[in-house]
Motif scaffolding. Sequence first.
Motif, short mmCIF file in Angstrom:
data_model
loop_
_atom_site.label_atom_id
_atom_site.label_comp_id
_atom_site.label_asym_id
_atom_site.label_seq_id
_atom_site.Cartn_x
_atom_site.Cartn_y
_atom_site.Cartn_z
N ILE A 161 -105.97 52.67 64.93
CA ILE A 161 -104.97 53.67 64.08
C ILE A 161 -105.82 54.61 63.43
CG2 ILE A 161 -103.40 53.49 62.01
CD1 ILE A 161 -102.62 50.73 62.45
N PHE A 162 -105.57 55.98 63.58
CA PHE A 162 -105.99 57.04 63.01
C PHE A 162 -105.63 57.14 61.49
CE2 PHE A 162 -106.15 58.91 67.33
CZ PHE A 162 -107.65 59.18 67.41
N TYR A 163 -106.27 57.41 60.55
CA TYR A 163 -105.87 57.76 58.98
C TYR A 163 -106.39 58.88 58.81
CZ TYR A 163 -104.25 52.60 59.01
OH TYR A 163 -103.59 51.40 59.12
N LEU A 186 -110.26 59.78 59.80
CA LEU A 186 -110.96 61.10 59.98
C LEU A 186 -110.98 62.14 58.95
CD1 LEU A 186 -108.07 61.59 62.99
CD2 LEU A 186 -110.58 60.69 63.27
N GLY A 187 -110.31 62.08 58.00
CA GLY A 187 -110.69 63.06 56.95
C GLY A 187 -109.55 63.10 56.00
N ALA A 188 -109.76 63.96 54.93
CA ALA A 188 -108.94 64.24 53.76
C ALA A 188 -107.49 64.94 54.13
CB ALA A 188 -109.39 64.97 52.61
N ASP A 189 -107.51 65.80 55.17
CA ASP A 189 -106.32 66.30 55.54
C ASP A 189 -104.87 65.48 56.00
OD1 ASP A 189 -104.27 68.11 56.78
OD2 ASP A 189 -105.70 68.88 58.26
N ASP A 190 -103.94 65.63 55.33
CA ASP A 190 -102.86 64.67 55.57
C ASP A 190 -102.35 64.81 57.09
OD1 ASP A 190 -102.72 63.38 53.04
OD2 ASP A 190 -101.22 65.39 52.49
#
Length: 317
Positions: A161-163, A186-190
């Motif tokens: 799962i990507f989060y 992956l990072g902070a960008d929703d």
Amino acid sequence: MDSGAETIRTGSKPLTDPEPKGHTMSEQTTRRSVSVVGLGPMGQSMVKAFLAAGVEVTVWNRSTDKVDAMVELGAKRAATVADALDANDVTVLSLTHYAAMYDVLGPAVDHLDGKVIANLSSDSPEKARTGGEWVRSHGAEFLSGGVMSAGDNITHPASYIFYSGPREVFDAHAELLRPLSPQEYLGADDGLAQIFYQGLLTIFHPWLLAFDQATAMIEKSGHDIAQFVPFAVRSSEAFPYFMAEFSVANQAGGWASLASLKMMDAGAQHIIDASEEVGVDATFSHTAQAFWRKAVAASEEKGEAVSTYALMRGSQS
């Protein structure tokens, strides 16, 4: 390929472990619990994975028969969405799209304050960003996820799962969510989880259509699909090589030569002929051929090779 994203497989414990809202630290240590809203095939798989890991699960779904099935397995029933939100600090959404989130949570927005919403539904990156803003506007924290699974089999070795969303929110709840599948933050960008998720589905959908066309052609030619499949699997072993090669080329703007583009056009015609000779729909191959021909025309007009990547990206001029 260096995407510039922060990609981390979270196989260890969360880096931070702040005290969750709604329960004391001692309660959280002894009682792992979560709510799941949306019990389609994927939502049911999530409930089963949580239960198998010893997580207490409260469920809600529009149709009660799916709730009944999960209750039989050990889940707790929530009479309303508000009850599901109240039951636990974290609620996982498994819905068809983000629009359903507003329909489902809208009547219970006064129960969102202090909660965490992990939306694992599929949609566009921008809709995920808008959804995150909406959830936070009602006092809750938000994570977006994209479930890369073998169908609904989230326990398959290839599933993960990507989060994306605030790192501190992910870290605080990664351990609770871990039973669902291996995690890729992956990072902070929703919207980032959906960018990567939809990117992989962009590859999967044409493959699925191409496989259907190929096996239909084999069968309607009077031959055995089972005999053909091992060769398809063998051929797929070269795909990582092509992805590595073309990812480098595409980072440099794409690669093509006029001769190679014309060869691909001719190859597409051969596929079309082989399919249509036995009555198989070759619409997909006609679409592919249209791209090769567009690249040939653009190359001849420009006087230098223009790749299909440049055409799709809109950077051929």
